[in-house]
Design a protein around this motif. Structure first.
Motif, mmCIF file in Angstrom:
data_model
loop_
_atom_site.group_PDB
_atom_site.id
_atom_site.type_symbol
_atom_site.label_atom_id
_atom_site.label_comp_id
_atom_site.label_asym_id
_atom_site.label_seq_id
_atom_site.Cartn_x
_atom_site.Cartn_y
_atom_site.Cartn_z
ATOM 1 N N VAL A 1 0.834 -1.208 0.000
ATOM 2 C CA VAL A 1 0.000 0.000 0.000
ATOM 3 C C VAL A 1 0.861 1.247 0.000
ATOM 4 C CG1 VAL A 1 -1.701 1.319 1.326
ATOM 5 C CG2 VAL A 1 -1.926 -1.163 1.121
ATOM 6 N N ASN A 2 1.978 1.217 0.751
ATOM 7 C CA ASN A 2 2.857 2.374 0.823
ATOM 8 C C ASN A 2 3.484 2.718 -0.524
ATOM 9 O OD1 ASN A 2 2.419 2.835 3.518
ATOM 10 N ND2 ASN A 2 4.144 1.576 4.202
ATOM 11 N N VAL A 3 3.778 1.703 -1.332
ATOM 12 C CA VAL A 3 4.326 1.966 -2.674
ATOM 13 C C VAL A 3 3.214 2.460 -3.604
ATOM 14 C CG1 VAL A 3 5.536 0.988 -4.652
ATOM 15 C CG2 VAL A 3 6.129 0.249 -2.342
ATOM 16 N N ALA A 4 2.026 1.885 -3.431
ATOM 17 C CA ALA A 4 0.920 2.244 -4.333
ATOM 18 C C ALA A 4 0.525 3.713 -4.176
ATOM 19 C CB ALA A 4 -0.281 1.341 -4.071
ATOM 20 N N ASP A 5 0.567 4.251 -2.950
ATOM 21 C CA ASP A 5 0.096 5.622 -2.723
ATOM 22 C C ASP A 5 0.912 6.659 -3.494
ATOM 23 O OD1 ASP A 5 -1.880 4.635 -1.165
ATOM 24 O OD2 ASP A 5 -0.923 5.084 0.752
ATOM 25 N N PRO A 6 2.264 6.679 -3.403
ATOM 26 C CA PRO A 6 3.003 7.691 -4.193
ATOM 27 C C PRO A 6 2.935 7.433 -5.688
ATOM 28 C CG PRO A 6 4.535 6.230 -3.064
ATOM 29 C CD PRO A 6 3.176 5.920 -2.511
ATOM 30 N N LEU A 7 2.831 6.158 -6.075
ATOM 31 C CA LEU A 7 2.664 5.893 -7.508
ATOM 32 C C LEU A 7 1.354 6.488 -8.007
ATOM 33 C CD1 LEU A 7 3.936 2.211 -7.803
ATOM 34 C CD2 LEU A 7 4.861 4.189 -9.006
ATOM 35 N N SER A 8 0.318 6.372 -7.172
ATOM 36 C CA SER A 8 -0.964 6.961 -7.552
ATOM 37 C C SER A 8 -0.845 8.472 -7.696
ATOM 38 C CB SER A 8 -2.017 6.605 -6.495
ATOM 39 O OG SER A 8 -3.196 7.320 -6.717
ATOM 40 N N GLU A 9 -0.157 9.097 -6.757
ATOM 41 C CA GLU A 9 0.011 10.539 -6.820
ATOM 42 C C GLU A 9 0.828 10.940 -8.037
ATOM 43 O OE1 GLU A 9 -0.843 14.276 -5.469
ATOM 44 O OE2 GLU A 9 -1.561 12.361 -4.692
ATOM 45 N N ARG A 10 1.875 10.162 -8.338
ATOM 46 C CA ARG A 10 2.702 10.478 -9.518
ATOM 47 C C ARG A 10 1.910 10.288 -10.798
ATOM 48 N NH1 ARG A 10 8.548 7.697 -10.016
ATOM 49 N NH2 ARG A 10 7.372 5.900 -10.783
ATOM 50 N N LEU B 1 -9.923 -5.465 9.112
ATOM 51 C CA LEU B 1 -10.528 -4.136 9.233
ATOM 52 C C LEU B 1 -10.069 -3.197 8.124
ATOM 53 C CD1 LEU B 1 -10.223 -3.620 13.102
ATOM 54 C CD2 LEU B 1 -12.216 -4.367 11.800
ATOM 55 N N GLU B 2 -8.882 -3.493 7.546
ATOM 56 C CA GLU B 2 -8.350 -2.611 6.503
ATOM 57 C C GLU B 2 -8.882 -2.965 5.116
ATOM 58 O OE1 GLU B 2 -4.127 -2.514 6.623
ATOM 59 O OE2 GLU B 2 -4.004 -2.338 8.788
ATOM 60 N N ARG B 3 -9.630 -4.046 5.029
ATOM 61 C CA ARG B 3 -10.047 -4.521 3.706
ATOM 62 C C ARG B 3 -10.927 -3.488 2.995
ATOM 63 N NH1 ARG B 3 -10.016 -9.233 1.073
ATOM 64 N NH2 ARG B 3 -11.636 -9.604 -0.502
ATOM 65 N N ARG B 4 -11.798 -2.855 3.749
ATOM 66 C CA ARG B 4 -12.692 -1.881 3.119
ATOM 67 C C ARG B 4 -11.909 -0.724 2.510
ATOM 68 N NH1 ARG B 4 -14.708 2.889 4.274
ATOM 69 N NH2 ARG B 4 -16.780 3.465 3.455
ATOM 70 N N SER B 5 -10.883 -0.245 3.249
ATOM 71 C CA SER B 5 -10.085 0.874 2.737
ATOM 72 C C SER B 5 -9.362 0.495 1.453
ATOM 73 C CB SER B 5 -9.083 1.297 3.814
ATOM 74 O OG SER B 5 -8.211 2.286 3.325
ATOM 75 N N ILE B 6 -8.769 -0.704 1.417
ATOM 76 C CA ILE B 6 -8.050 -1.143 0.207
ATOM 77 C C ILE B 6 -9.022 -1.295 -0.956
ATOM 78 C CG2 ILE B 6 -6.653 -2.988 -0.781
ATOM 79 C CD1 ILE B 6 -5.153 -1.296 1.201
ATOM 80 N N LEU B 7 -10.199 -1.850 -0.667
ATOM 81 C CA LEU B 7 -11.206 -1.996 -1.733
ATOM 82 C C LEU B 7 -11.579 -0.634 -2.310
ATOM 83 C CD1 LEU B 7 -13.560 -4.620 -0.051
ATOM 84 C CD2 LEU B 7 -12.379 -4.959 -2.227
ATOM 85 N N ALA B 8 -11.773 0.332 -1.436
ATOM 86 C CA ALA B 8 -12.179 1.662 -1.896
ATOM 87 C C ALA B 8 -11.092 2.322 -2.738
ATOM 88 C CB ALA B 8 -12.528 2.541 -0.699
ATOM 89 N N ARG B 9 -9.843 2.205 -2.304
ATOM 90 C CA ARG B 9 -8.750 2.838 -3.058
ATOM 91 C C ARG B 9 -8.520 2.131 -4.390
ATOM 92 N NH1 ARG B 9 -4.526 3.143 1.856
ATOM 93 N NH2 ARG B 9 -3.119 4.207 0.409
ATOM 94 N N LEU B 10 -8.609 0.821 -4.383
ATOM 95 C CA LEU B 10 -8.472 0.081 -5.646
ATOM 96 C C LEU B 10 -9.597 0.465 -6.597
ATOM 97 C CD1 LEU B 10 -7.201 -2.030 -7.467
ATOM 98 C CD2 LEU B 10 -8.436 -3.804 -6.183
#
Length: 1467
Positions: free
Chosen positions: A456-465, A494-503
Motif C-alpha cells: 500500500v505504501n508503494v501504491a500511494d506515491p505511484l498513484s500521486e505520480r 478491518l483494513e479490507r474496506r479501505s483497500i477496496l475503496a482505493r483500488l
C-alpha cells in the motif's frame, strides 16, 4: 565475518553457543524481535561448509530507566518461555532460558556467565536454567521488582527439592517472632528475618498470600527503625519494591508513590542517593499516569526528571541515558497536548544527545532518529521548511547507519519516505519516495507481516505520480500493487474496506482514461464489496453515492434498465440516511429526482412523475431565496408540473405552476437575460388557464407580461415579431370580452408593427395581413371611419395576392375582400367597387365544391351584388346570371324552406320579363309563385307575401309588364338603409351604456356582452320591423320610435338575494348555456331566476354572481358605482328569500340583515318577493309588491323604513343620520362592504379599495358626506371612536339609536331685560359661520363652545368597571354627569363642550325679520347633545368618545348671549 567464523566456529569447536538477549520492552511475538526470525537470519549468514551453533541461551533484559507493569513482565516472560519450548520441539535448536531479568549490572553479568558455563558443562541445554543461590536478584537491589514467573515443566522438580526446607525455616522464624514481645531490641531483626524467608518462598513458589504477609512484616519493621537511622532508606526502598510487585489497583499504586515521596524526603539535596530517589518517584508516577492519564502526574514526572538530569554530571556514564529519558518524558507531555512550549526544549535535548553520540557510536542511529521526530513535529506545528529539511537529513543519515539486514531498516525507509511526502509539492521528491518505498517492499517478502502495508505504501506515491504526471504505467502498477495487497488480506480484516475503496478509485481513473468496460465492471463489483463492509452511518452513505456514480457511468454507456432501477433503489437509501437537517439532504433529493426523471423519460410511469414533483417540492422548500439554486428549483418544479398537466393532470397543477413561475420571476433581477424566457413561460401558463377558466384577471396579467416582454425586445431582436403578435392576440381576447376601443386601437398598432418586421415573401406575412384587416374592419364597423374601410380593402387585396389559387383559404380571402368592397360601395356607391365585388364572389363560387356549406351563402351574396348592378345598369347578362344563381340556390334548399327561394327566383324571372318581355319567363315566375303559395296556409306572413307576389306576376302577364316586387329590393337606397342602421346602432349603444355590461339571455341561457346583445337585437324580428317602419319617418319621430323599440327590447330583470358559498361565477357560465349546467343549489337558483324572468316576458336578466368579472378591479369599481342606477333602471327586481318557506311571513329573513340588499330594496321601482320554492310571498299576485299595502306594511315592519322612503326613495345626503340608521344593523361578508354598499344610497362615487379596513372605508364615507353636505348629524353618536378620526365611530352600530334630546317650553317672558344688541351680534356671528368640512384628515367644525372649568370624578360606572362618571362644570351650562371610558385630568383649560352648528338652521329666518334673534335664542335655549373635545398642541382638538349622551342645558337666556363661537380643527 567469514574469517571470524573460520577462526572460532569450525567443526572442531563443540563448545559454542548463541546468547540471545531479549528486551522485555518488546512483545516476544513482535516481528522485529521475533526469536525464530533472528536465529534464521544468523544461520543464513554462515557459509555452507560451516554449521551454526545449535545451543541458544535466552536472557530476558530490561533497561533501568524503563518501568513496566509486573503483569506485563510476567506475561512476556511466559510467552518467551513458551517460545523456548516450541523451538526445542524442532531438530535445529537446543534452547535454554534464564528466568531472571538482566538489567546490566556487572555482578549480574558474572552470574549469568557462570550459569551458562555450568549448563554447557553439564550438557543440559534445552529448558529453564536454575541459577545458583547467588542469584541475579541479589546483585541489583535498585532494579525492577523480581518477576513472579509462571511455573514451567522444567522448573517444577527444583521447587519440590527446596519446599520442605523453606517451610521448616519459616515455622521456626514465626515461633521466634511470637516469643519476642513488642519493644524488645531483637523484634526488629525477627521481623526482617521472617519477612526475608517469606519473600524467598514467594519468589520460588509464587504464593500470593505470602506477599501480603511480607509487606505487613516489612511495614512493622519500618516503624521500628528511627527516622534518622541510616538503614531507614534501605528499608523504605525494600518495602516500596514489595508493594510495587503486588500493585493491581490505584490505592496500592498511590501507596507506592507515597513511599517514594517519603524516600525522596529522606534524601535531601546533596545526598548521594538523591538522584536515585528522584528517578524512582518519577518511574512510579509514570505507572500511575499510564493508568489515570492525569496531567498533574506527567507534570511532576517531568519536574523530577529535570531535577535528576541536573544532578547527573555532564561527562558521567549515565548522562546520555538521563538526557534521553528526560527528553522522552517531554515528548510524552507534548503528545498529551499540553507541552507545545517544550517542543523546542525537546529538540535542544535531542541535539545534545546527538552531540554525545559521535559517528561510530552505538547509539548514533537512535540519536539521529530521536532528533528527527521532534523536528518533524515542529514542522507540523510551525511549517518551517528548515525543520523538515533537517528531519529528512537526519533520517537519511539514520538510514545509512541501518544495515540492509537490520530489522529496523524497513521502518527507517518508511519514515524517510513519509517525511519526503510532506515536502512533496514544494520540491520534486515523489520519485525518491517511490524508490524508498519500493526498497521497503523488497524487505517484506510474501508472507511477511508488513507485506500488505508495504504494498500500500508503494501504491500511494505511484498513484500521486500518476495523477500529476499522467503516466499510464504508474496507474497500472498502482492497481497491481493494490490488488496484491487485497489478495494478502484476510476477508475479515478491518483494513479490507479501505483497500477496496482505493483500488476502486484507481480502476475508475483507468476507466475514465481508457474507457475499458471491464474496468468499470470491476469497479462496480469492488464498490459493492465496499458497501457490504460498511456499517450504517455516514461512511455507508458515501459508499452508496460512489456505487451510484459508477452505475451511472455504465448506464450512460449501455443504458441498462437494471442499472437505473438499482441506482434509484440506492439513492432512496442515501436519502433515508441523510437527515432533513443535513447539508447534503437537498442534493440527495435532487439526485433521486434526476434518476427518476431518467426512468420517467423512458417508461412514462405516472408514479415516478408524482414522486419527482414531490421531491422537487421538498428541494424548493429547503432552498432559501438567496441561494443560487433557488431559481433552478422553481424552474424545475414548474416544468415538471407542466409535464404532468400535459399528461392529463388536474387544474391544481396549473394553479401551482403559476405562483411558482411568479416566484421565479420575482427572484430574477431586472436586466438578467433569463428574465425574458421566464416572463414568456408565465404568460404561457396563464394563457392555458385562461383558455380553461376564462378568468379576466389571468388575461389582464398576460397582457401586462407581454407588454413587459415587448419593452425588453428591441426592434432588431429575432423574436420581435412573435412578441408583437402575442401581445396583439391577448388584447384581442380582452377586446372580445369588453369591447374597449383602446384595446382595438392598440391591436391594430401592434399588428402593423408586426407586419413591418417581416419581409415580402415570408410565409407569416399572410396571417398578419388577415388579422390586421379584420381588426381595422371591426373598428370601421364600430366607428364608420372611411379611412379604416379603405385600409381594410387594401389589406385584403394584399391577402388575396399572397393566397395562391390552390390555397385552402383562397375562398375566404376572396369573400373577405368582397365584403369590404361591398361595404365601401354601400358608403360611396362607386361602380368599380361593385364590379370588383361581382368578380371576387364569382371567383369564390368557382373555388368551392358543390357540397361545401359556404356555397349557399356565396350564391346569395353574388345574387345581391349582381342585382344591385342590374338595378343600377339594367344589363341583361346580370339578370340572366341572377336567374341562374337563384335556380342553383333553390336546388340546394329543403322543400320546407323553399318559400323565399321560390319567390326570389320568380322575382328574377319577373325582372327578366320586364327587360326582355319573354312570355316563358313570366309563365315560369307565375308557376314558382303558385308553388310558394302552396307551402303555407292563409294567415301566415309568407302566405300573404306569396299571394302579393303572385298577383304582381299575373298583373304583369296581363299588362305585359309590372311594378317592382317587394322581395326584389327595398324602397330605400343602400346608402339610406346604411344610415338608418347606424342611427339604430348609436341609440342601442347609448341605451346599453346605462345598463349592466353583461346580461343573461333568458331565451337561450347564454351570458352576453354588449356586442352579443347588439347581435341579438339586429337578428330579431323587432329590428326588421323597426328598419321597415322608420324608413318613412323623419327627425324626432324616427328617433323616438327607435328609442322606444330599443328600450322595450332590452328590458331586464335584476336578482336580489343572499349570497351562498357556491354561487356560479363568471368563469363558470361564460360561453355556456345556463340551462344545460348542473351542480349546486345556487346554480338551480340562477336557472329558476332566468326562467321566472322569461316567463314574465323579459329577454334579459342580471345576477351579481355571474354578470360581473370580480377578477377585474376596474370592472368591480364600475359595477359598485353603477349598482344603484342599474336597479333603478331595471324593469323588475326579483327578491329570492331562500330562508323563507312560509309565504305569509318574510320579516325574519336574513335578506333584511344584509348590507347590499338595502340599496337593492330602495333603488328598485318594481319589486316582487319570492319564497324558497319560487312562489310569491304573501300570495300577493300583483305586478309590484311596493304598490301593495299589505306587502308595504310587512316591509316597513322588517326594515324600520317609512313607507314614503320605500316607495319614493331618492338617493342623496338628505337625512344622512336616518340613512345610516337603516344600515346600522346590517352585515356584509367583507367588512369594508358595509361602507361600499351605501355609496349608491348617498349618490357618492368613491374608490373601492378592497383590503382596506372597515373603519377606513366608513371614515371615507362619513368624511365625504360632511364635506359635500355639511351635515353634522352624523357626529351624533355614542360608543367607541374610530382609529381613523376621533369624530367618527368605529362602525355603524352607534347609529342604531336615534338621538333623543328632551325639549323644554320656552319662557317668552324672559326676553324682558335682555340685551338686544348682544342677541343680534350672536346672530350675525352664527350666520357667518361656514359649513362643516373635512380636509386632510381634519374636521373643521363650526360650533358654540363652553370651556370646561372643573372636572370632578364621582364613581365607577355601573355597567363596566373600566368606565368612570365625572361631573363637568362649564360657564353658562348646568353641571353635567358624563360616563367615559377614559380618565380625565382635573385641570381647567384642557377640555371644551361644543354645540355643533349648521348654517341651515338660520335659513328659515330672514335677516330682515325683527324676531330672528329672538327665534335664535329660543332655539339655543333648548337642551342639546354636546361633544367633549380635548385641546392638543398646535391648536388642534380631538373628540373624547362617551358611553352615554352628553345632554347639556343652558342656565338662562342671559348666559346664551355670552356664548363663544369657535371653529376648531378636530383630528
Amino acid at each position: 565475518m567469514t574469517n571470524w567464523i573460520r577462526s572460532r566456529f569450525n567443526k572442531h569447536c563443540c563448545g559454542s553457543a548463541i546468547l540471545f538477549l531479549h528486551c522485555l520492552f518488546w512483545d516476544p511475538g513482535h516481528e522485529d524481535v521475533l526469536m525464530t526470525r533472528h536465529l534464521e537470519a544468523l544461520a543464513s549468514a554462515f557459509s555452507r561448509e560451516f554449521t551454526p551453533p545449535s545451543r541458544v541461551y535466552v536472557l530476558p533484559t530490561k533497561a533501568p530507566a524503563i518501568i513496566l507493569k509486573q503483569k506485563t513482565v510476567d506475561m512476556r516472560l511466559s510467552e518467551l518461555e513458551s517460545m523456548v519450548v516450541s523451538l526445542n520441539g524442532g531438530n535445529n535448536w537446543q534452547v535454554s532460558m534464564l528466568p531472571e531479568v538482566f538489567t546490566g549490572r556487572p555482578e549480574a553479568a558474572a552470574s549469568v556467565v557462570q550459569s551458562i558455563i555450568n549448563d554447557m558443562t553439564n550438557d543440559k541445554a534445552g529448558g529453564i536454567i536454575i541459577p545458583s543461590r547467588t542469584s541475579l536478584r541479589h546483585n541489583y537491589p535498585d532494579s525492577c521488582p523480581t518477576a513472579n514467573y509462571p511455573a514451567g515443566p522444567i522448573r517444577e522438580h527444583s521447587r519440590k527439592e527446596t519446599s520442605d526446607y523453606s517451610g521448616k525455616m519459616i515455622r521456626s522464624k514465626r515461633a521466634a517472632l511470637q516469643s519476642i514481645p513488642p519493644g524488645h531490641p531483637q523484634r526488629l531483626s525477627a521481623l526482617v528475618d521472617l519477612g526475608n524467608l517469606l519473600n524467598e518462598q514467594l519468589r520460588k513458589q509464587g504464593q500470593q498470600g505470602d506477599l501480603g504477609e511480607v509487606i505487613a512484616l516489612k511495614r512493622a519493621a519500618l516503624e521500628l527503625i528511627p527516622l534518622d537511622a541510616p538503614d531507614r532508606i534501605a528499608a523504605l526502598a525494600e518495602l516500596t519494591n514489595l508493594v510495587s510487585r503486588r500493585f493491581r489497583e490505584d490505592p496500592e499504586l498511590d501507596e507506592i508513590v507515597v513511599l517514594h515521596r517519603i524516600a525522596l524526603e529522606l534524601t535531601p539535596p546533596g545526598h548521594p542517593d538523591r538522584r536515585s530517589a528522584l528517578i524512582n518517584l518519577a518511574d512510579t508516577l509514570f505507572e500511575r499516569f499510564k493508568k489515570g492519564r492525569l496531567k498533574a502526574d506527567l507534570d511532576e514526572i517531568i519536574t523530577l526528571r529535570r531535577a535528576a538530569m541536573e544532578l547527573t554530571p555532564l561527562g558521567s556514564q549515565d548522562y546520555y541515558a538521563t538526557l534521553t529519558n528526560f527528553a522522552d518524558f517531554l515528548c510524552k507531555g507534548f503528545d498529551e497536548g499540553g507541552w507545545d512550549v517544550e517542543l523546542d526544549k525537546i529538540i535542544a535535548l535531542r541535539r545534545d544527545a546527538l552531540e554525545l553520540t559521535p559517528p561510530g557510536h552505538l547509539q548514533r542511529r537512535s540519536a539521529l532518529v530521536n532528533l528527527a521526530d521532534p523536528l518533524s513535529q515542529r514542522f507540523k506545528r510551525d511549517g518551517m521548511k528548515a525543520d523538515l529539511d533537517m528531519a529528512i537529513s537526519l533520517k537519511r543519515a539514520a538510514l545509512e547507519l541501518t544495515p540492509l539486514e537490520d530489522l529496523d531498516r524497513y521502518s527507517a525507509l518508511i519514515d524517510l519516505a513519509d517525511l519526503l511526502s510532506r515536502r512533496f509539492g514544494k520540491e520534486a521528491a515523489l520519485d525518491e519516495i517511490v524508490t524508498l518505498r519500493r526498497a521497503a517492499l523488497d524487505l517484506t517478502p510474501k508472507g511477511h507481516s508488513q507485506r500488505r502495508s508495504a504494498l500500500v505504501n508503494v501504491a500511494d506515491p505511484l498513484s500521486e505520480r500518476s495523477r500529476k504526471g499522467g503516466k499510464k504505467v504508474d496507474l497500472d502498477e498502482t492497481i497491481s500493487l493494490q490488488k496484491a495487497a487485497l489478495g494478502s488480506m484476510p476477508s475479515g480484516s478491518l483494513e479490507r474496506r479501505s483497500i477496496l475503496a482505493r483500488l476502486s478509485d484507481h480502476l475508475c481513473q483507468r476507466f475514465k482514461r481508457d474507457g475499458t468496460i471491464s474496468d468499470l465492471a470491476e469497479v462496480i463489483a469492488l464498490q459493492r464489496a465496499v458497501l457490504e463492509l460498511t456499517p450504517e452511518g455516514p461512511d455507508r452513505r458515501l459508499a452508496l453515492i460512489d456505487l451510484i456514480d459508477r452505475l451511472w457511468d455504465r448506464f450512460r454507456i449501455e443504458g441498462g434498465k437494471e442499472d437505473l432501477d438499482e441506482m434509484i433503489s440506492f439513492q432512496r437509501a442515501v436519502l433515508e440516511s441523510t437527515p432533513s437537517d443535513h447539508p447534503d439532504h437537498r442534493s440527495a433529493l435532487i439526485d433521486l429526482a434526476s434518476l427518476l426523471s431518467q426512468r420517467f423519460s423512458k417508461e412514462k410511469m405516472k408514479s415516478d412523475l408524482d414522486l419527482i414533483i414531490s421531491l422537487w417540492r421538498n428541494v424548493q422548500e429547503l432552498t432559501p431565496p438567496e441561494d443560487p439554486g433557488h431559481l433552478s428549483a422553481l424552474s424545475y418544479l414548474a416544468d415538471l408540473l407542466e409535464t404532468r398537466f400535459g399528461e392529463g393532470g388536474a387544474a391544481e397543477d396549473l394553479d401551482e405552476i403559476i405562483p411558482l413561475t411568479r416566484n421565479l420571476l420575482d427572484s430574477t433581477p431586472s436586466g438578467d437575460p433569463k428574465r425574458r424566457p421566464i416572463l414568456l413561460k408565465l404568460a404561457h401558463y396563464l394563457s392555458v388557464r385562461f383558455k380553461l377558466q376564462g378568468s379576466t384577471a389571468d388575461l389582464t396579467e398576460i397582457i401586462l407580461i407581454q407588454r413587459v416582454v415587448l419593452r425588453a425586445t428591441p426592434p432588431e431582436h429575432p423574436d420581435r415579431f412573435r412578441t408583437l403578435v402575442n401581445l396583439a392576440d391577448c388584447l384581442s381576447d380582452r377586446f372580445k370580452r369588453g369591447g374597449d376601443k383602446v384595446d382595438l386601437d392598440k391591436i391594430i398598432t401592434l399588428r402593423r408593427a408586426a407586419l413591418e418586421c417581416i419581409p415580402s415573401g415570408d410565409a407569416r406575412r399572410r396571417s398578419i395581413l388577415v388579422n390586421l384587416s379584420d381588426c381595422i374592419y371591426l373598428r370601421f364597423k364600430r366607428e364608420s371611419s372611411m379611412d379604416d374601410l379603405t385600409e381594410t380593402v387594401a389589406l385584403r387585396r394584399a391577402v388575396l395576392e399572397v393566397t395562391d389559387p390552390g390555397h385552402p383559404d383562397r375562398c375566404s380571402a376572396l369573400l373577405n375582400c368582397a365584403a369590404s368592397l361591398s361595404e365601401r360601395f354601400e358608403q360611396e356607391g362607386a361602380k368599380a367597387d361593385l364590379d370588383e365585388v361581382v368578380t371576387l364572389r364569382r371567383a369564390a363560387l368557382d373555388s368551392v365544391t358543390e357540397d361545401d356549406p359556404r356555397r349557399q351563402q356565396i350564391l346569395a351574396n353574388l345574387d345581391d351584388c349582381l342585382y344591385e348592378r342590374f338595378r343600377r345598369e339594367g344589363a341583361v347578362a346580370d339578370i340572366e346570371e341572377i336567374v341562374t344563381l337563384r335556380w342553383a340556390a333553390l336546388e340546394r334548399t329543403p322543400l320546407s324552406q323553399q318559400c323565399r327561394p321560390l319567390l326570389n327566383l320568380a322575382g328574377g324571372l319577373h325582372e327578366k320579363f320586364q327587360k326582355l318581355g319573354a312570355a316563358t319567363d313570366i309563365e315560369e315566375a307565375i308557376k314558382l309563385g303558385r308553388a310558394a303559395l302552396a307551402l303555407y296556409h292563409p294567415g301566415h306572413p309568407d302566405y300573404t307575401l306569396s299571394r302579393d307576389c303572385l298577383t304582381s306576376y299575373l298583373t304583369a302577364k296581363i299588362r305585359k309588364r309590372g311594378p317592382r316586387l317587394p322581395v326584389a329590393g327595398t324602397s330605400t337606397s343602400s346608402s339610406s338603409r346604411h344610415h338608418l342602421k347606424q342611427l339604430i346602432r348609436k341609440i342601442v349603444s347609448e341605451t346599453l351604456g346605462n345598463m349592466p355590461l353583461r346580461l343573461l339571455h333568458t331565451t337561450t341561457g347564454i351570458l352576453c356582452n354588449r356586442d352579443a346583445q347588439l347581435s341579438h337585437f339586429e337578428a330579431s324580428p323587432q329590428y326588421g320591423q323597426l328598419l321597415s317602419s322608420i324608413s318613412t319617418l323623419d327627425g324626432q319621430l324616427r328617433e323616438t320610435r327607435i328609442r322606444d323599440t330599443v328600450i322595450n327590447f332590452f328590458r331586464y330583470v335584476m336578482l336580489s338575494h343572499r349570497w351562498e358559498s357556491s354561487e356560479p361565477l363568471l368563469r363558470d357560465v361564460e360561453g355556456k348555456n345556463v340551462y344545460d349546467l348542473s351542480g349546486t343549489e345556487c346554480l338551480v337558483k340562477l336557472q329558476e331566476f332566468c326562467l321566472c324572468a322569461f316567463g314574465r316576458g323579459f329577454l334579459w336578466a342580471w345576477s351579481d354572481t355571474c354578470c360581473i368579472d370580480k377578477d377585474s378591479s376596474a370592472e368591480l369599481q364600475e359595477a359598485i358605482g353603477s349598482m344603484f342606477s342599474w336597479y333603478r333602471r331595471s324593469s323588475l327586481t326579483l327578491v329570492y328569500l331562500s330562508d323563507v318557506s312560509n309565504p305569509c311571513s318574510l320579516v325574519d329573513s336574513i335578506w333584511f340583515k344584509r348590507g347590499w340588499t338595502l340599496q337593492e330594496l330602495l333603488a328598485s321601482p318594481t319589486i316582487l318577493f319570492y319564497t324558497q320554492d319560487w312562489s310569491l310571498c304573501m300570495n300577493r299576485e300583483v305586478a309590484n309588491h311596493k304598490a301593495d299595502p299589505t306587502m308595504l306594511a310587512e316591509l316597513q315592519k322588517a326594515t324600520g323604513i317609512a313607507e314614503w322612503h320605500l316607495v319614493n326613495f331618492y338617493p342623496g345626503m338628505d337625512e344622512a343620520r336616518s340613512r345610516l340608521q337603516w344600515a346600522s344593523s346590517r352585515r356584509t361578508t367583507r367588512p369594508e362592504d358595509v361602507a361600499y354598499s351605501l355609496f349608491g344610497i348617498f349618490r357618492l362615487h368613491l374608490p373601492v379599495l378592497y383590503g382596506e379596513s372597515a373603519e377606513n372605508a366608513l371614515g371615507r364615507l362619513l368624511a365625504e358626506i360632511i364635506s359635500r353636505s355639511g351635515d353634522i348629524s352624523v357626529l351624533d353618536w355614542v360608543g367607541e371612536a374610530s382609529s381613523i378620526h376621533s369624530c367618527f365611530p368605529a362602525d355603524l352600530a352607534p347609529y342604531q339609536t336615534l338621538p333623543c334630546v328632551p325639549a323644554t317650553t320656552n319662557n317668552t317672558s324672559g326676553r324682558d331685560g335682555l340685551d338686544l344688541e348682544k342677541a343680534r351680534k350672536l346672530y350675525s356671528s352664527l350666520a357667518k359661520l361656514p359649513r362643516a368640512r373635512f380636509v386632510n384628515q381634519r374636521l373643521t367644525l363650526p360650533c358654540i363652545a363652553h370651556w370646561v372649568t372643573t372636572v370632578k370624578p364621582l364613581h365607577t360606572g355601573s355597567t363596566s368597571p373600566s368606565c368612570c362618571v365625572y361631573e363637568i362644570h362649564a360657564p353658562h351650562l348646568r353641571p353635567i354627569e358624563v360616563t367615559l371610558s377614559v380618565n380625565l385630568e382635573e385641570t381647567s383649560g384642557s377640555y371644551v363642550l361644543v354645540r355643533p352648528w349648521h348654517p341651515k338652521w338660520l335659513e328659515a329666518q330672514a335677516d330682515s325679520d325683527i324676531n330672528a334673534p329672538w327665534k335664535l335664542l329660543e332655539q339655543l335655549e333648548q337642551p342639546f347633545n354636546a361633544l367633549l373635545l380635548r385641546r392638543l398642541p398646535h391648536n388642534e382638538y380631538e373628540r373624547i368618545a362617551s358611553d352615554s349622551e352628553i345632554v347639556a342645558c343652558v342656565q338662562d337666556l342671559d348666559s346664551i348671549l355670552d356664548s363663544e363661537v369657535l371653529v376648531p380643527e378636530i383630528v
